[in-house]
Design a protein around this motif. Structure first.
Motif, PDB file in Angstrom:
ATOM      1  N   ASP A  18      -5.860 -21.355  13.356  1.00  0.00           N
ATOM      2  CA  ASP A  18      -5.510 -22.505  14.186  1.00  0.00           C
ATOM      3  C   ASP A  18      -5.467 -23.169  15.202  1.00  0.00           C
ATOM      4  O   ASP A  18      -4.675 -24.853  15.495  1.00  0.00           O
ATOM      5  N   GLY A  73       7.782 -19.035  17.650  1.00  0.00           N
ATOM      6  CA  GLY A  73       7.270 -19.696  18.203  1.00  0.00           C
ATOM      7  C   GLY A  73       8.116 -20.467  19.043  1.00  0.00           C
ATOM      8  O   GLY A  73       9.190 -20.640  18.236  1.00  0.00           O
ATOM      9  N   ASP A 125      -5.614 -27.424   7.493  1.00  0.00           N
ATOM     10  CA  ASP A 125      -4.047 -26.888   8.617  1.00  0.00           C
ATOM     11  C   ASP A 125      -4.210 -25.608   7.045  1.00  0.00           C
ATOM     12  O   ASP A 125      -4.058 -24.710   7.491  1.00  0.00           O
TER      13      ASP A 125
END
Ligand code: CTP
Ligand code: MG
Length: 167
Positions: free
Chosen positions: A93, A32, A115
């Protein structure tokens, strides 16, 4: 049912089934970065998603999960399921980040359960119309495994210096 069949249905198949979702969820940490998915747009003075959800992370996450589906395909024939699990994992997410930002939680600050399980629940929801879900015991095992892996991943990230705190 023989013991062998029970062990396969409860432990092995569920892990093979959920693996694309785990990989799709974990890959963005490695791949990412860059342009944020919300293009820094705010609603009500708060970012839609925040800097930690990126375009590259999202697409490479989904692609990584699909690669697992391709690898598993000769044994399990669940490429379409893997694709839905991967898209669902990222959607879950991202939904989690959306909820956190609306609640005023800063990017990277943790919200227990959301989470750990946001990606997992939405991945299963997306893939469930295609059937072949693990058994009830298998799903229970995956709930425990998902919580355990989250703890281990955070400890690992702390030990290699990627995270400042081990939780
Ligand atoms: N990441 C990304 N794109 C995504 C998801 C994650 O690029 N769609 C990358 C980002 O570099 C991010 C890292 O993976 O910093 C860890 O992701 P995650 O733990 O999901 O982000 P959080 O720091 O928990 O952010 P948030 O508070 O929004 O949940
Ligand atoms: Mg997070």
């Amino acid at each position: 049912m023989t013991l062998q069949v029970f062990l396969y249905a409860t432990f092995a198949y569920p892990v093979l089934y959920i693996l694309p979702a785990y990989v799709a969820n974990g890959a963005p940490v490695l791949f990412g970065g860059g342009r944020p998915l919300d293009f820094k747009v705010k609603i009500g003075g708060k970012r839609i998603l925040g800097d930690n959800k990126t375009v590259r992370g999202t697409f490479l996450g989904i692609a990584s999960g699909i690669v697992i589906g391709v690898i598993e395909c000769p044994f399990l024939h669940m490429l379409a399921i893997a694709a839905l699990l991967s898209v669902g994992a990222l959607a879950g997410d991202i939904l989690g980040s959306f909820i956190k930002r609306r609640a005023g939680v800063e990017s990277g600050k943790s919200v227990p359960l959301l989470d750990q399980y946001g990606f997992f629940v939405v991945a299963l929801l997306f893939a469930s119309p295609l059937g072949r879900l693990p058994s009830a015991y298998g799903l229970l095992f995956l709930v425990l495994l998902t919580g355990l892996l989250h703890v281990l991943a955070n400890m690992g990230a702390y030990m290699v210096g990627v995270k400042k705190v081990p939780w």
